[in-house]
Design an enzyme around this catalytic site. Structure first.
Site, mmCIF file in Angstrom:
data_model
loop_
_atom_site.group_PDB
_atom_site.id
_atom_site.type_symbol
_atom_site.label_atom_id
_atom_site.label_comp_id
_atom_site.label_asym_id
_atom_site.label_seq_id
_atom_site.Cartn_x
_atom_site.Cartn_y
_atom_site.Cartn_z
ATOM 1 N N SER A 1 0.848 -1.197 0.000
ATOM 2 C CA SER A 1 0.000 0.000 0.000
ATOM 3 C C SER A 1 0.886 1.251 0.000
ATOM 4 O O SER A 1 1.978 1.232 0.568
ATOM 5 C CB SER A 1 -0.848 -0.035 1.281
ATOM 6 N N CYS B 1 3.408 7.247 2.821
ATOM 7 C CA CYS B 1 4.270 8.433 2.861
ATOM 8 C C CYS B 1 5.438 8.183 3.802
ATOM 9 O O CYS B 1 5.254 7.634 4.888
ATOM 10 C CB CYS B 1 3.499 9.630 3.407
ATOM 11 N N TYR C 1 -8.724 14.229 0.647
ATOM 12 C CA TYR C 1 -7.835 15.051 -0.170
ATOM 13 C C TYR C 1 -8.624 15.646 -1.352
ATOM 14 O O TYR C 1 -9.842 15.464 -1.438
ATOM 15 C CB TYR C 1 -6.607 14.243 -0.610
ATOM 16 N N ARG D 1 -8.060 5.144 -5.660
ATOM 17 C CA ARG D 1 -8.358 4.899 -4.235
ATOM 18 C C ARG D 1 -9.569 5.715 -3.811
ATOM 19 O O ARG D 1 -9.608 6.936 -4.030
ATOM 20 C CB ARG D 1 -7.146 5.249 -3.362
ATOM 21 N N GLY E 1 0.143 -2.532 4.424
ATOM 22 C CA GLY E 1 0.977 -1.385 4.767
ATOM 23 C C GLY E 1 1.858 -1.710 5.947
ATOM 24 O O GLY E 1 2.954 -2.261 5.813
HETATM 25 C C1 LIG Z 1 3.192 5.617 7.447
HETATM 26 C C2 LIG Z 1 1.949 5.569 6.619
HETATM 27 C C3 LIG Z 1 1.867 6.354 5.484
HETATM 28 C C4 LIG Z 1 0.729 6.311 4.672
HETATM 29 N N1 LIG Z 1 0.711 7.024 3.519
HETATM 30 C C5 LIG Z 1 -0.310 6.869 2.646
HETATM 31 C C6 LIG Z 1 -0.234 7.421 1.358
HETATM 32 O O1 LIG Z 1 0.794 7.955 0.934
HETATM 33 N N2 LIG Z 1 -1.329 7.309 0.566
HETATM 34 C C7 LIG Z 1 -2.458 6.637 0.978
HETATM 35 O O2 LIG Z 1 -3.426 6.582 0.227
HETATM 36 N N3 LIG Z 1 -2.510 6.045 2.170
HETATM 37 C C8 LIG Z 1 -1.455 6.110 3.001
HETATM 38 N N4 LIG Z 1 -1.458 5.431 4.173
HETATM 39 C C9 LIG Z 1 -2.539 4.453 4.431
HETATM 40 C C10 LIG Z 1 -2.098 3.052 3.951
HETATM 41 O O3 LIG Z 1 -1.915 3.016 2.552
HETATM 42 C C11 LIG Z 1 -3.111 1.967 4.355
HETATM 43 O O4 LIG Z 1 -4.316 2.216 3.681
HETATM 44 C C12 LIG Z 1 -3.361 1.938 5.851
HETATM 45 O O5 LIG Z 1 -2.147 2.002 6.578
HETATM 46 C C13 LIG Z 1 -4.123 0.666 6.251
HETATM 47 O O6 LIG Z 1 -3.386 -0.488 5.904
HETATM 48 P P1 LIG Z 1 -2.469 -1.300 6.990
HETATM 49 O O7 LIG Z 1 -3.353 -1.600 8.162
HETATM 50 O O8 LIG Z 1 -2.041 -2.533 6.250
HETATM 51 O O9 LIG Z 1 -1.328 -0.422 7.371
HETATM 52 C C14 LIG Z 1 -0.353 5.474 5.024
HETATM 53 C C15 LIG Z 1 -0.276 4.709 6.180
HETATM 54 C C16 LIG Z 1 0.867 4.726 6.958
HETATM 55 C C17 LIG Z 1 0.944 3.825 8.170
#
Ligand SMILES: Cc1cc2nc3c(=O)[nH]c(=O)nc-3n(C[C@H](O)[C@H](O)[C@H](O)COP(=O)(O)O)c2cc1C
Length: 377
Positions: A24, A27, A185, A233, A329
């Site tokens: 995923s 950032c 956003y 997304r 993620g």
């Molecule tokens: C450090 C961090 C940065 C993230 N940056 C983005 C991003 O750049 N774009 C986005 O759509 N979601 C971003 N997310 C959300 C993740 O893509 C993901 O949807 C969310 O963490 C849930 O998945 P997980 O439980 O597997 O971490 C970010 C999440 C984390 C933890």
């Protein structure tokens, strides 16, 4: 779908994903003026050789004002391309489909990094605040700056910025793009009646509120190669009273499908601030039902995301046809070789194919030598 559904390859347009596990976008808040650097090379490389079917580079600003923080990645200049190319090539050299998320943060831009508090920037001489933009002059909350209500030329610029960003993403060698239409956003803020109170062609009726999204997708498609996948997304639900209804989201997604979007990445929340539905606790797979229902209601391919952690959990999502991909993620941060371990757990004979050959050779040799049942000395 068999017992090892997670590892069944899938082709979208000309790209074949060797399994259903995608990194995923996340950032890193470590860029300077949008440039990726050594940190990103280390970070993305460790996932490049971790057996993933594909991976997305973090939200990458289509313009300087479209970044969330000063540390966000950017693609508004050809100067960004050298380092983006390195990352795309690294993914591709390990058979991982290389993706990048293109983003404009809209009224949620000009924010401190999460580790610094994630508040709107105020009085920081080193990293000053900047003017944010939105469909209407409505702040996210009482602590946020009032965004500038975008005029026609601002809207045209954003559409064109997305288009040029997609052109550059192709030039950098990426195999797929994801358009960020979630988490409050810019694109999401046009869709939501909470943040969009316009009375022109970009506000009011549902079709006016999705007009900018339509324009972005149509323009991007003019420059993005026809044989490369496009992900979008969404925030499947706003989680805010008076926000976008499920029916409207389904109408949007069906429309995106007709425009040629290939996969919907099913996240949630963010219009009122927090990036996911505000809950004191999340439970594993908390957004999977959205991916399942969106797939069922529209027939489009979906990617499930959010606390997908267990190997069996992930496999079941694909096996039961609840989604076509799973995006991970934070669990990948915790367990970089998640894909290899999942392949072992699911009994794949070729599990070592999901390691770099440098590691596979030694693990293979150890397996043939090691008596795991022996009492440790
Ligand atoms: C450090 C961090 C940065 C993230 N940056 C983005 C991003 O750049 N774009 C986005 O759509 N979601 C971003 N997310 C959300 C993740 O893509 C993901 O949807 C969310 O963490 C849930 O998945 P997980 O439980 O597997 O971490 C970010 C999440 C984390 C933890």
């Amino acid at each position: 779908m068999g017992k090892q559904a997670l590892f069944s390859p899938i082709s979208i347009k000309s790209k074949t994903f060797r399994n259903r596990v995608i990194m995923s976008p996340m950032c890193q808040y470590s860029s300077i003026n949008g440039h990726l650097n050594d940190w990103h090379m280390q970070h993305y490389s460790r996932f490049a050789f971790s057996g993933l079917g594909g991976a997305f580079v973090e939200a990458t600003g289509i313009s300087p004002e479209g970044r969330i923080t000063h540390g966000c990645a950017g693609i508004w200049s050809d100067d960004h391309l050298d380092n983006l190319k390195k990352v795309a090539n690294t993914f591709k050299s390990y058979n991982c489909i290389a993706g990048i998320q293109l983003a404009h943060a809209g009224r949620k831009a000009s924010t401190e990094r999460p580790m610094d508090g994630a508040k709107s920037i105020k009085d920081n001489v080193n990293e000053p605040s900047w003017q944010t933009y939105g469909p209407s002059a409505i702040p996210v909350d009482s602590g946020s700056p009032i965004p500038l209500e975008m005029n026609d030329s601002d809207i045209k610029k954003v559409i064109n910025d997305f288009k040029i960003a997609a052109f550059r993403a192709d030039k950098a060698g990426f195999d797929m793009i994801e358009l960020h239409g979630a988490h409050g956003y810019l694109l999401h803020s046009f869709l939501s009646p909470l943040s969009n109170k316009r009375s022109d062609g970009y506000g009011g009726s549902f079709y006016n509120r999705i007009k900018i999204i339509e324009d972005v997708v149509r323009e991007v498609k003019l420059v993005w190669p026809q044989d490369k996948p496009i992900f979008y997304r969404v925030s499947s639900v706003d989680g805010a009273e008076g926000g976008t209804s499920w029916e409207e989201n389904i109408k949007l997604i069906s429309f995106l499908k007709s425009l040629g979007v290939d996969v919907i990445d099913c996240s949630s929340g963010g219009i009122g601030g927090s990036p996911v539905l505000a809950k004191s606790k999340i439970i594993p797979g908390f957004q999977v039902p959205y991916a399942e229902k969106i797939k069922k209601d529209t027939g489009i391919r979906t990617m499930a995301v959010g606390a997908i952690i267990g190997y069996e959990q992930a496999n079941n999502i694909i096996q039961k046809g609840r989604a076509d991909f799973v995006a991970l993620g934070r669990e990948l941060m915790s367990e970089t070789q998640w894909v290899y371990n999942a392949a072992k757990f699911l009994g794949l004979k070729n599990s070592k194919d999901f390691l770099t050959p440098n590691y596979a050779f030694y693990l293979q040799r150890r397996d043939s030598q090691l008596d795991r049942d022996a009492e440790p000395l």
